[in-house]
Design an enzyme around this catalytic site. Sequence first.
Site, mmCIF file in Angstrom:
data_model
loop_
_atom_site.group_PDB
_atom_site.id
_atom_site.type_symbol
_atom_site.label_atom_id
_atom_site.label_comp_id
_atom_site.label_asym_id
_atom_site.label_seq_id
_atom_site.Cartn_x
_atom_site.Cartn_y
_atom_site.Cartn_z
ATOM 1 N N LYS A 13 0.797 -1.223 0.000
ATOM 2 C CA LYS A 13 0.000 0.000 0.000
ATOM 3 C C LYS A 13 0.824 1.265 0.000
ATOM 4 O O LYS A 13 1.735 1.428 0.795
ATOM 5 C CB LYS A 13 -0.886 0.001 1.249
ATOM 6 C CG LYS A 13 -1.939 -1.071 1.223
ATOM 7 C CD LYS A 13 -2.790 -0.960 2.455
ATOM 8 C CE LYS A 13 -4.070 -1.765 2.284
ATOM 9 N NZ LYS A 13 -4.928 -1.648 3.448
ATOM 10 N N GLY A 38 9.707 -5.684 7.476
ATOM 11 C CA GLY A 38 9.612 -7.108 7.795
ATOM 12 C C GLY A 38 9.567 -7.991 6.566
ATOM 13 O O GLY A 38 10.298 -8.989 6.474
ATOM 14 N N GLY A 79 8.724 -2.013 11.801
ATOM 15 C CA GLY A 79 8.004 -0.757 12.031
ATOM 16 C C GLY A 79 8.931 0.369 12.444
ATOM 17 O O GLY A 79 8.768 1.514 12.011
HETATM 18 P P1 ADP Z 1 7.617 -4.420 4.329
HETATM 19 O O1 ADP Z 1 7.146 -5.359 5.424
HETATM 20 O O2 ADP Z 1 8.915 -4.857 3.720
HETATM 21 O O3 ADP Z 1 7.638 -2.995 4.778
HETATM 22 P P2 ADP Z 1 4.970 -4.210 3.216
HETATM 23 O O4 ADP Z 1 4.414 -4.815 4.455
HETATM 24 O O5 ADP Z 1 4.730 -2.789 2.950
HETATM 25 O O6 ADP Z 1 6.551 -4.502 3.132
HETATM 26 O O7 ADP Z 1 4.420 -4.979 1.943
HETATM 27 C C1 ADP Z 1 4.528 -6.379 1.816
HETATM 28 C C2 ADP Z 1 3.328 -6.955 1.155
HETATM 29 O O8 ADP Z 1 3.077 -6.322 -0.095
HETATM 30 C C3 ADP Z 1 3.504 -8.425 0.843
HETATM 31 O O9 ADP Z 1 2.594 -9.156 1.614
HETATM 32 C C4 ADP Z 1 3.211 -8.529 -0.654
HETATM 33 O O10 ADP Z 1 2.454 -9.669 -0.994
HETATM 34 C C5 ADP Z 1 2.437 -7.267 -0.914
HETATM 35 N N1 ADP Z 1 2.478 -6.874 -2.333
HETATM 36 C C6 ADP Z 1 3.563 -6.614 -3.070
HETATM 37 N N2 ADP Z 1 3.221 -6.342 -4.346
HETATM 38 C C7 ADP Z 1 1.876 -6.440 -4.432
HETATM 39 C C8 ADP Z 1 0.921 -6.272 -5.490
HETATM 40 N N3 ADP Z 1 1.306 -5.978 -6.714
HETATM 41 N N4 ADP Z 1 -0.384 -6.454 -5.181
HETATM 42 C C9 ADP Z 1 -0.765 -6.767 -3.932
HETATM 43 N N5 ADP Z 1 0.076 -6.937 -2.907
HETATM 44 C C10 ADP Z 1 1.393 -6.776 -3.140
HETATM 45 MG MG MG Z 2 5.168 -5.786 6.142
#
Ligand code: ADP
Ligand code: MG
Length: 398
Positions: free
Chosen positions: A198, A351, A374
Site C-alpha cells: 500500500k 519485515g 516498524g
Molecule cells: P515491508 O514489510 O517490507 O515494509 P509491506 O508490508 O509494505 O513490506 O508490503 C509487503 C506486502 O506487499 C507483501 O505481503 C506482498 O504480498 C504485498 N504486495 C507486493 N506487491 C503487491 C501487489 N502488486 N499487489 C498486492 N500486494 C502486493
Molecule cells: Mg510488512
Amino acid sequence: MSQKESIRDVDVAGKRVFVRVDFNVPIHGGEITDDTRIRAAVPTIRYLIEHRAVVILATHLGRPKGEIREDMRLAPVAARLGEILGLHVQVAPDSVGAETAALARALEPGEVLMLENVRFHPEEEVNEVGYARGLADLADLYVDDAFGSAHRAHASTEGITHFLPSVAGLLMERELTALSSVIDAPARPLVAIIGGAKISSKIGVLTNLLDVADTFLIGGGMANTLLKAQGHEVGDSLIEQDNLDEARSFLDTAHARKRQVVLPLDVVVVQEVTVDAARKTVPVRDVESGWKIVDIGPATAKAFSDIIQRAGTVVWNGPMGIFELEQFAAGTRAVAQALAGSSARSIVGGGDSVAAVEQAGLADRMSHISTGGGASLEFLEGRTLPGVAALQNARVRG
Ligand code: ADP
Ligand code: MG
C-alpha cells in the site's frame, strides 16, 4: 541524528544492568521457529558478561494485552538464549515485585536473569510511572538494545529511562548508525527502492526521502496508485483511490526537485491471485480490465538492476510483488540479487523485504538488514523514535 552513548562508553563492571531486548520471536507449538532476534542481541549480552556486569533481560512476547498468558511465557526464549550463550538463563516469576527483586539482587557478575514478559502488565504499554520505577529499581544502569520496539513509548523502552542512567546496546547502536547513514551523508547516488502493498503505508517514507534520495525505484502494489495517478489503466489491481492526490503530489515534487522516479515498465498480471493462475507479462500501458498486477516484469527488473549497479547507497523497503507466492517472486528476487552483486552500501528495512532477502539466501550479502520493521519504517519517515529520544534525554538529565 546525534550519536547516542553506548555500553562501550560506560563502566559496567559489577553493575546490575537492565537490558531491554526485542525477543518477540515466532513460537509455534512451543518451538521457536526463527531465533534471529535473539541472536541479534547476543553481542550486547556477551559484552556485558565479559565485562562482569549482572545482566537482567526484559522483553515483550506477543500480544498478551496485560494478562498472563501461558503460551506467551518466556521459558522457551530463555532456554534458546542459554543454548546460544552456553550458560543457564533463569526466568523470573514476574518483571517486578519482591520475589523478582530478590532474584535480581542475588545475581553475581556474569550471571543472566530474564524477567517474565513485560506485557503481562497492562502498565507496560501505557508507560505507567510506578511500573517503570519498579523495573528501574532492579538495576543500576539501563541499556536499550530493542531497536524493534524503539518506536513505542512503553515503560520498558521509555519510562524506565527517567529513573536510570541510560545507554544504547550494540545492536541499537548498529541500527542507528546504518539507518542514519542513509539520511545523513550517503555515498551517492542514493537509490531508494520502495515497494509493498500500500502506498498509504509508504507515503511518509517517500516524502521524507525526497529530501535526500537521488533516485526512486518503485514497485509492488503501491506502484499501481502512482501509475494510475500518471493516467495508466491498472485493471483490477490493488489501488488506493483515496491516495491518488498524494501520489500525484509526490510525482510533482520529485519532478520539481529533479529526482529520478522509475515506475514499472512492464508487469506480471493474473486474473486470480493463486499459485496455478495463468500469468502473462505486459507493458504497463496494456493492463486490461479483469487483470491484476502481481509483480514487476523482467524489463523493469533489468532497469532497476542497472541503476542499483551504479548506486553508492541503496535503501530498500517493500517487496516488488506478491513474493510469498513463488510465481510472483521473480521481481523481488532480481532486486535482491542486484543488491547482492552491487558495491553500493545496502540497507534493507521492513519485515517482508527482510524476509524476501532471507528467503533468497542473500541476507549476508547486504551491508545492513534491520531487525526493526516498524521502527525502521518510522526512522526512514524522519520521525523521532521515542525509545531513541529517551536515551538522549536521559543523558542530558544525567
Ligand atoms: P515491508 O514489510 O517490507 O515494509 P509491506 O508490508 O509494505 O513490506 O508490503 C509487503 C506486502 O506487499 C507483501 O505481503 C506482498 O504480498 C504485498 N504486495 C507486493 N506487491 C503487491 C501487489 N502488486 N499487489 C498486492 N500486494 C502486493
Ligand atoms: Mg510488512
